[in-house]
Every structure is written in structure tokens, then in C-alpha cells.
Design a protein around this motif. Sequence first.
Motif, PDB file in Angstrom:
ATOM      1  N   LEU A 200      25.376  -5.496 -67.256  1.00 56.86           N
ATOM      2  CA  LEU A 200      25.049  -4.335 -67.856  1.00 56.86           C
ATOM      3  C   LEU A 200      25.225  -3.195 -66.568  1.00 56.86           C
ATOM      4  O   LEU A 200      25.170  -1.840 -66.981  1.00 56.86           O
ATOM      5  N   MET A 201      25.802  -3.419 -65.447  1.00 54.13           N
ATOM      6  CA  MET A 201      26.200  -2.713 -64.387  1.00 54.13           C
ATOM      7  C   MET A 201      26.901  -1.467 -64.696  1.00 54.13           C
ATOM      8  O   MET A 201      26.607  -0.351 -64.217  1.00 54.13           O
ATOM      9  N   PRO A 202      27.938  -1.531 -65.488  1.00 52.44           N
ATOM     10  CA  PRO A 202      28.730  -0.401 -65.935  1.00 52.44           C
ATOM     11  C   PRO A 202      27.809   0.731 -66.528  1.00 52.44           C
ATOM     12  O   PRO A 202      28.179   1.838 -66.303  1.00 52.44           O
ATOM     13  N   LEU A 203      27.259   0.261 -67.493  1.00 50.44           N
ATOM     14  CA  LEU A 203      26.311   1.002 -68.159  1.00 50.44           C
ATOM     15  C   LEU A 203      24.954   1.558 -67.107  1.00 50.44           C
ATOM     16  O   LEU A 203      24.919   2.947 -67.260  1.00 50.44           O
ATOM     17  N   LEU A 204      24.606   1.030 -66.200  1.00 49.87           N
ATOM     18  CA  LEU A 204      23.701   1.328 -65.337  1.00 49.87           C
ATOM     19  C   LEU A 204      24.028   2.487 -64.184  1.00 49.87           C
ATOM     20  O   LEU A 204      23.171   3.216 -63.517  1.00 49.87           O
TER      21      LEU A 204
ATOM     22  N   PRO B 154      24.798   8.553 -65.206  1.00 46.04           N
ATOM     23  CA  PRO B 154      23.746   9.334 -64.733  1.00 46.04           C
ATOM     24  C   PRO B 154      22.772   9.661 -65.755  1.00 46.04           C
ATOM     25  O   PRO B 154      22.160  10.853 -66.130  1.00 46.04           O
ATOM     26  N   TYR B 155      21.914   8.313 -66.306  1.00 45.39           N
ATOM     27  CA  TYR B 155      20.865   8.648 -67.154  1.00 45.39           C
ATOM     28  C   TYR B 155      19.765   8.015 -66.597  1.00 45.39           C
ATOM     29  O   TYR B 155      19.772   7.464 -65.576  1.00 45.39           O
ATOM     30  N   GLU B 156      18.781   8.309 -67.261  1.00 48.08           N
ATOM     31  CA  GLU B 156      17.323   7.376 -66.923  1.00 48.08           C
ATOM     32  C   GLU B 156      17.074   6.302 -67.725  1.00 48.08           C
ATOM     33  O   GLU B 156      16.652   6.526 -68.696  1.00 48.08           O
ATOM     34  N   PHE B 157      17.155   5.221 -66.844  1.00 47.78           N
ATOM     35  CA  PHE B 157      17.013   3.774 -67.674  1.00 47.78           C
ATOM     36  C   PHE B 157      15.622   3.357 -67.280  1.00 47.78           C
ATOM     37  O   PHE B 157      15.223   3.285 -66.289  1.00 47.78           O
ATOM     38  N   HIS B 158      15.226   2.659 -68.619  1.00 50.84           N
ATOM     39  CA  HIS B 158      13.904   1.920 -68.601  1.00 50.84           C
ATOM     40  C   HIS B 158      14.194   0.451 -69.038  1.00 50.84           C
ATOM     41  O   HIS B 158      14.386   0.519 -70.406  1.00 50.84           O
ATOM     42  N   CYS B 159      13.464  -0.389 -68.423  1.00 48.01           N
ATOM     43  CA  CYS B 159      13.553  -1.772 -69.117  1.00 48.01           C
ATOM     44  C   CYS B 159      12.197  -1.957 -70.075  1.00 48.01           C
ATOM     45  O   CYS B 159      10.960  -1.756 -69.543  1.00 48.01           O
ATOM     46  N   LEU B 160      12.467  -2.110 -71.250  1.00 51.60           N
ATOM     47  CA  LEU B 160      11.360  -2.290 -72.080  1.00 51.60           C
ATOM     48  C   LEU B 160      11.089  -3.870 -72.505  1.00 51.60           C
ATOM     49  O   LEU B 160      10.320  -4.001 -73.482  1.00 51.60           O
ATOM     50  N   GLN B 161      11.646  -4.619 -71.650  1.00 52.54           N
ATOM     51  CA  GLN B 161      11.332  -6.142 -71.828  1.00 52.54           C
ATOM     52  C   GLN B 161       9.780  -6.666 -70.995  1.00 52.54           C
ATOM     53  O   GLN B 161       9.635  -5.957 -70.095  1.00 52.54           O
TER      54      GLN B 161
ATOM     55  N   PRO C 188      14.141 -14.966 -63.892  1.00 59.81           N
ATOM     56  CA  PRO C 188      14.172 -15.068 -62.389  1.00 59.81           C
ATOM     57  C   PRO C 188      15.618 -14.558 -61.968  1.00 59.81           C
ATOM     58  O   PRO C 188      15.574 -13.735 -61.023  1.00 59.81           O
ATOM     59  N   ALA C 189      16.753 -14.937 -62.555  1.00 64.96           N
ATOM     60  CA  ALA C 189      17.978 -14.351 -61.978  1.00 64.96           C
ATOM     61  C   ALA C 189      18.187 -12.913 -62.174  1.00 64.96           C
ATOM     62  O   ALA C 189      18.601 -12.151 -61.363  1.00 64.96           O
ATOM     63  N   ASP C 190      17.488 -12.340 -63.382  1.00 64.61           N
ATOM     64  CA  ASP C 190      17.508 -10.925 -63.575  1.00 64.61           C
ATOM     65  C   ASP C 190      16.450 -10.142 -62.563  1.00 64.61           C
ATOM     66  O   ASP C 190      16.758  -9.120 -62.373  1.00 64.61           O
ATOM     67  N   ALA C 191      15.357 -10.871 -62.188  1.00 64.50           N
ATOM     68  CA  ALA C 191      14.406 -10.054 -61.299  1.00 64.50           C
ATOM     69  C   ALA C 191      14.972 -10.086 -59.900  1.00 64.50           C
ATOM     70  O   ALA C 191      14.743  -9.110 -59.313  1.00 64.50           O
TER      71      ALA C 191
ATOM     72  N   ASN D 181      19.425  -4.383 -57.079  1.00 64.53           N
ATOM     73  CA  ASN D 181      20.596  -3.844 -57.142  1.00 64.53           C
ATOM     74  C   ASN D 181      20.524  -2.598 -57.984  1.00 64.53           C
ATOM     75  O   ASN D 181      21.848  -2.005 -58.143  1.00 64.53           O
ATOM     76  N   VAL D 182      19.621  -2.298 -58.612  1.00 66.42           N
ATOM     77  CA  VAL D 182      19.635  -1.415 -59.705  1.00 66.42           C
ATOM     78  C   VAL D 182      18.170  -0.535 -59.217  1.00 66.42           C
ATOM     79  O   VAL D 182      17.375  -0.600 -60.329  1.00 66.42           O
ATOM     80  N   PRO D 183      18.055   0.310 -58.345  1.00 66.14           N
ATOM     81  CA  PRO D 183      17.258   1.071 -58.109  1.00 66.14           C
ATOM     82  C   PRO D 183      16.917   2.436 -59.254  1.00 66.14           C
ATOM     83  O   PRO D 183      15.736   2.734 -59.424  1.00 66.14           O
ATOM     84  N   GLY D 184      17.933   2.413 -60.054  1.00 68.91           N
ATOM     85  CA  GLY D 184      17.613   3.486 -60.902  1.00 68.91           C
ATOM     86  C   GLY D 184      17.146   2.993 -62.345  1.00 68.91           C
ATOM     87  O   GLY D 184      16.822   3.752 -63.222  1.00 68.91           O
ATOM     88  N   LEU D 185      16.675   1.705 -62.407  1.00 73.17           N
ATOM     89  CA  LEU D 185      16.034   0.981 -63.520  1.00 73.17           C
ATOM     90  C   LEU D 185      14.628   1.080 -63.328  1.00 73.17           C
ATOM     91  O   LEU D 185      14.140   0.149 -62.462  1.00 73.17           O
ATOM     92  N   THR D 186      13.673   1.717 -64.292  1.00 78.09           N
ATOM     93  CA  THR D 186      12.436   1.572 -64.048  1.00 78.09           C
ATOM     94  C   THR D 186      11.974   0.594 -65.005  1.00 78.09           C
ATOM     95  O   THR D 186      12.225   0.304 -66.356  1.00 78.09           O
ATOM     96  N   VAL D 187      11.090  -0.293 -64.321  1.00 82.71           N
ATOM     97  CA  VAL D 187      10.495  -1.548 -65.123  1.00 82.71           C
ATOM     98  C   VAL D 187       9.248  -1.342 -65.482  1.00 82.71           C
ATOM     99  O   VAL D 187       8.334  -0.851 -64.689  1.00 82.71           O
ATOM    100  N   HIS D 188       8.808  -1.662 -66.732  1.00 78.48           N
ATOM    101  CA  HIS D 188       7.595  -1.387 -67.144  1.00 78.48           C
ATOM    102  C   HIS D 188       6.717  -2.869 -67.653  1.00 78.48           C
ATOM    103  O   HIS D 188       5.660  -2.602 -68.288  1.00 78.48           O
ATOM    104  N   GLN D 189       7.306  -3.716 -66.854  1.00 77.75           N
ATOM    105  CA  GLN D 189       6.826  -5.167 -67.174  1.00 77.75           C
ATOM    106  C   GLN D 189       5.288  -5.130 -67.177  1.00 77.75           C
ATOM    107  O   GLN D 189       4.399  -5.834 -68.174  1.00 77.75           O
ATOM    108  N   GLN D 190       4.698  -4.654 -66.222  1.00 80.02           N
ATOM    109  CA  GLN D 190       3.301  -4.662 -66.155  1.00 80.02           C
ATOM    110  C   GLN D 190       2.277  -3.838 -66.964  1.00 80.02           C
ATOM    111  O   GLN D 190       1.253  -4.015 -66.941  1.00 80.02           O
TER     112      GLN D 190
END
Length: 504
Positions: A375-379, A382-389, A394-397, A402-411
Motif C-alpha cells: 500500500l506504500m503508493p497510497l500511503l 497527502p491524506y490522513e490515514f487510519h488503520c481500522l484493523q 508481525p511483518a506488517d507491525a 516506515n509509515v509514520p503517517g498511518l494512525t493505528v487504533h488497534q488498542q
Amino acid sequence: MMGNPDAEKNEDAALYKWLAEADHLLRQNNPDAALTLYTRVLAQEPEHFDALVGCGRALKALKQYAFALAHFDYAVALQPGSMVGYHYRALVYHDTKRFDEAILDHQQALSLDPNSVFTTLNLANTLAEQDKFEQALGFYNHVIALSPGYAMAYNNRGNLYLDRGLIQQALQDYASAAALEPESPQFRWNQSLMHILLGEYAQGWPLFEAGMGIAGFARGLRKPSSKPEWLGQSEISGKRVLLYAEQGLGDTIQFCRYASLVAALGAQVILEVQPALVNLLQTLQPQHGGLPFEIVAQGDDFTDYDLHTPLMSLPMIFNTTVDSIPAETPYLYANQPQISSSMAAHAKRPRIGLVWSGSNTHHNDHRRSLALAQLMPLLQLPYEFHCLQKEIRPADAAELANVPGLTVHQQNIGDFTDTAALINAMDIIISVDTSVAHLAGAMGKPVWILLPFVPDYRWMLHRHDTPWYPQARLFRQADVGDWQAVVQDVCTSLQAIFPATSAF
């Protein structure tokens, strides 16, 4: 001292009896009891080849794969000239997705017994999992030549054709399998999926019911109950009807819409759903009046009902066609107070919710899920990205660094009410074929669903919309495994809607 021949005969007879009983138990799908007897044989004779193989088979059925492999390794070491150990060890390798090792064991087994129909079929199955179409097809054809009455060979070759989008060839093979074994519901089930995929709902839903009914191969998914099942055959006004989820989370979200149609017949509807969906489905209400739905959790042994119906039988009961799908959305809603204050603030850039992978236990996960790196070309847009998973592999974690602009809401995701709150705060959801995609669709949110070359039956073929969710847009692979083109198409479409230079 001289041995006692009579005692040895008695011991041999006992071992033979235990083995025979264990084999019978394994055929009756009782691996726990079979394992106990195989282990009893090994306690008397630790190098008993058949008992080692039997233990391995029972452990495989129990999904204790490491222990199963240990038993097969020992069996193969004891009798390297027997194809049986290689055959069954290959099946464990296949189940654990160690496909290269599975192929080597299949080949070794075939070198010892070139005409083994079962080993040849399993080799073809493994090659099919690796998308080695031509090789797999050759072995399926060989199985059919060796055993032209073997229904499963036609069925599995049909699966191979399906994976390549050769729908008519798949339908023909499923029909051949059903003709050879008309009492087997699995083949009618596969026929049903093809018809539904083609939008031929009148043929598809009755076959679907035949494949998954009480006498079908539902593997215990249908509810055991002393109360009558309702499949549309009687009046239900004034009755308490339990609609229960018998398949996945996404299926429950998609088909719970039919509760309103059941309520419109005058029934009091109770929905029995997975615990993770109980709070979310409290937002589901009859669309045309009537008593509110009762929502209960699976496993609570709820019994206060008159009739029961599987959710997935409702399209057949209501004679659903592509044109008559109850498609009014939204029918599920976010619990607004659960949106955090940080998410409630106005965004300066478009908010994009992302789901790039589903459960790795899903049978087709290796085709429907992406790696985060893809998904790197998408990420980089210039948008605000949020992980809804809720689950991140482990590999994605590791890739998240390398994706500081992706906000993770896992917790922050406990159950689906939390997911709904996050979805509600997004401008667009971009998801592979998972329950989150269904939830966004059920909430009436714009959702872009990324589909593999051959999608799940509900998404049909070729079209870029779906009558199940009017706000959804489908992005399909043009070639097997080609996510790169899909991601590029998403990028282009997103930039057309939200130009980087426009104000938001």
C-alpha cells in the motif's frame, strides 16, 4: 527363558483390536478417542508403524501439527520405502502452508506408488494453492483418467478453473461431480456459489440451502434444536423467531438486514449473533415498524423462541434476486459517544480508513489480503490515514515504522461498536473483503472494496458496484495476484475526488 507364544498372540490380538477401533473412530471424526487408542498401541510397541501414522493423522485432525509432523517423521525414518508416511506428512505440510515441502513429499509418495489416485489429487491441490495452473491441471486430468468416476477430482478441478476465472468450466465440473454423487451436498454448494457469482440468484439460493442444510455439509453450523426450523413454509405472525448467525462476522453484518423482512410478517425477531457483534446490532431496528429486535449472544443457550432460522437461508426464503435485494442503508449505526475527542475534531485533510488484511485462518486469505508494504503508493498521498484493523500481522507491525503517517487504533478496538465509531469518523473506507467492509457498507459510508481476481460469490463479476451496498465501489484485480494495478487505480480515483491542491 522361553517366550510364551500364547501371551504374544494375545498381545498381538489386543494391538490389532485397538488399531482397528482407532481407525474406525478416526473415520467417524472422533480423533481424540482414536488418539488415545493409537497411543496405547505405541506404549506397548513404540515403533509400530501403523500406530505412528494413525497418531499423526489424529493429531492433524486436532490441528496439533507439530506433534503430527514428529510422528510422521519417525514413521518415514522407520519405513522409508512406504509411501504412506510421505502421503500423510504432505497433508500436514499443505495445511500449514509449507507447500514446497508438501510437493516434495507428494512426489516421493508417487515415486513409490505412481498410480495412487489420492496422492495425485493432493499434489494437484497443493500446486493449485501455489497458482501453478498448468501443472495442477495436468495432475487433475491424470486423476480423472485413472479414476473417471471420482467425483472429488472433478470438484477440485472445478476449483482450479474458478481460481482462473474460467467460470463455465468450473460449473461444468461441479455439475459432473454432482451427477456422480448426487447425495453429496458439497457439490451442490459449489454449484450454488457459481450461480450466485453470476447473479443467477433463482438457481443459486436453493442450491445454497441444499448444500448447507441439516443434511448438508455444514459441519455443525446449523443450530441443534428441538424446536421447528422455519424456512418460509408457514405463517409466523405472533411467533418468536430466532435468526441465528451460522457463518462469519461479515455474513452476519450483510444478512442481518433480512430481520426487518421477517418482522414485517408479524414475528417477534430475536437475533443470535457472535459476541463481538451483540452491542453493534443493538442499533439494528425494524425498518417498517414493529417490536424492537432482541439481540442475544451465541453460546448463551437462549431458548425462548418458537422457531429458528439460519441468517443465510433468508435470501432463499424471500426469493431474493439481484433486483430485489433489500438494499436500504444505513441499517447499522455508530455509537457516537464512543468517538474519541481527538477523532471528533475537524480534520484538515481527508480521513481514509484502511483495512489491508483479514483473518489468516480464512480459506482464501492468501488471495484476498495484502501486505502493508503493497500500500506504500497510497500511503504516500497527502491524506490522513487510519488503520481500522484489530489484528496486525508481525511483518506488517515491523513495516509500520516506515509509515509514520498511518494512525493505528488497534488498542482502542474492543468490539465492533468501536470499529463503527472509527468508520463514522472517516471520509472513505478502503478495505479488502473483510467484515469491516461489510460494516462500512451497512452504515451507508463510502467504501472501496479491493477484490482478488476471482472474488467471493457475493460480489459477482465485472461490475464496479454492488446491489448489496449502494455506497460501495469495487476495485478488482485484472490478473491473478496483481494488487499493484489495483492500488494504482485506487490512488488515481482518490486523487480525483480529493485533489491535493483543493481545500478540505
